[in-house]
Design a protein around this motif. Structure first.
Motif, short mmCIF file in Angstrom:
data_model
loop_
_atom_site.label_atom_id
_atom_site.label_comp_id
_atom_site.label_asym_id
_atom_site.label_seq_id
_atom_site.Cartn_x
_atom_site.Cartn_y
_atom_site.Cartn_z
N ARG A 36 5.78 -7.15 -10.20
CA ARG A 36 6.46 -6.14 -11.01
C ARG A 36 7.18 -5.13 -10.12
NH1 ARG A 36 1.57 -6.56 -13.62
NH2 ARG A 36 0.87 -4.53 -12.84
N ASP A 37 6.56 -4.72 -9.01
CA ASP A 37 7.18 -3.73 -8.13
C ASP A 37 8.49 -4.22 -7.54
OD1 ASP A 37 5.12 -2.00 -8.58
OD2 ASP A 37 4.08 -2.38 -6.68
N PHE A 38 8.50 -5.48 -7.14
CA PHE A 38 9.68 -6.02 -6.46
C PHE A 38 10.57 -6.85 -7.40
CE2 PHE A 38 6.48 -5.31 -3.16
CZ PHE A 38 7.20 -4.54 -2.26
N ILE A 70 0.83 -1.21 0.00
CA ILE A 70 0.00 0.00 0.00
C ILE A 70 0.86 1.25 0.00
CG2 ILE A 70 -1.62 1.36 1.40
CD1 ILE A 70 -2.90 -1.32 2.26
N ILE A 71 1.89 1.27 0.84
CA ILE A 71 2.80 2.43 0.92
C ILE A 71 3.50 2.65 -0.43
CG2 ILE A 71 4.89 3.32 2.02
CD1 ILE A 71 4.00 1.82 4.57
N LYS A 72 3.87 1.58 -1.08
CA LYS A 72 4.59 1.66 -2.36
C LYS A 72 3.68 2.10 -3.50
CE LYS A 72 8.06 -0.94 -4.98
NZ LYS A 72 9.16 -0.03 -4.65
N ASN A 73 2.36 1.88 -3.36
CA ASN A 73 1.43 2.18 -4.45
C ASN A 73 0.37 3.21 -4.04
OD1 ASN A 73 1.96 0.06 -6.79
ND2 ASN A 73 2.19 -1.03 -4.85
N LEU A 74 0.76 4.17 -3.21
CA LEU A 74 -0.19 5.19 -2.75
C LEU A 74 -0.80 5.99 -3.91
CD1 LEU A 74 1.56 6.57 0.46
CD2 LEU A 74 -0.54 5.23 0.33
N SER A 75 -0.10 6.07 -5.03
CA SER A 75 -0.61 6.84 -6.16
C SER A 75 -1.67 6.07 -6.95
CB SER A 75 0.54 7.22 -7.11
OG SER A 75 1.23 6.05 -7.55
#
Length: 229
Positions: free
Chosen positions: A148-150, A65-70
């Motif tokens: 994909r993020d990690f 959630i923190i990484k994808n706040l946008s």
């Protein structure tokens, strides 16, 4: 032999017999209590491991959630899952507390009431899990985005979004709208007040735990033993 001597011998024999019966009853109670403990200890460790796993998943979701706040849709999806895992952690803690609260040396009524409370926690756990089924639909997109993020290249085969041509969000929304009223209905139906319904009774029996039911049977055996003594 005088009558008084015979009475004295008889009383002595009766006292020894009562002592032997009391000792035998104590031994049987101890054995049944050990059987009761052996049924609940694995359930306790199962819940402890489950709490550890739920906390791990909840922590990963929070990081996501923190990484994808946008990305509002990703935050909402991960948030729904986080709410479920938080509820699961709370319910597991309630079960752990109920098991640890059982004092096998206490009276039968106290142990029975604690076991019934444990059964209720197990049932509520299953009901809430069923209620949260729509939230599980968020897993495919959350997992795909996390891969994909990690940069988890070894898990690319689990990236559903990459291989899906349609609009998963609209599919998820439609299925969720359909499932929400069904899950709410199921949650309301599967309570003890509807135990007269055969399918509800079967559901409660399955979710209340075989080990807990056996533990209650052992407690009833102890109660019967005390009545006969």
């Amino acid at each position: 032999m005088e009558l008084n001597e015979i009475k004295s011998m008889w009383l002595s024999y009766e006292n020894k017999l009562q002592s032997a019966l009391k000792l035998n009853r104590h031994c049987l109670e101890f054995m049944l209590a050990q059987r009761l403990r052996s049924q609940l200890t694995p359930l306790l460790w199962h819940r402890i491991i489950e709490v550890a796993l739920h906390i791990s998943v909840a922590a990963l979701l929070l990081i996501f959630i923190i990484k994808n706040l946008s990305g509002a849709l990703y935050v909402m999806s991960a948030g729904m899952l986080l709410i479920f895992y938080t509820a699961a952690i709370v319910m597991c803690f309630k079960q752990i507390k109920a098991i640890r609260k059982i004092d096998y040396s206490k009276d039968i009524v106290t142990i029975q009431s604690l076991l019934v409370m444990l059964q209720t926690h197990l049932l509520n756990h299953a009901r809430v899990a069923a209620l949260c089924i729509p939230a599980f639909l968020a897993f495919p997109m959350v997992v795909s985005k996390a891969i994909r993020d990690f940069h988890l290249t070894g898990l690319q085969f689990m990236d559903i979004q990459n291989g899906y041509a349609g609009d998963w969000w609209s599919v998820q929304l439609k299925i969720t709208i359909i499932l929400i009223p069904l899950c709410i209905w199921f949650y309301r139906e599967t309570s003890y007040k509807n135990i007269h319904k055969r399918w509800v009774k079967l559901f409660i029996q399955k979710t209340s735990g075989t080990r807990v039911r056996k533990a209650i049977e052992f407690v009833n055996e102890i109660e019967e033993l005390k009545r006969e003594a």
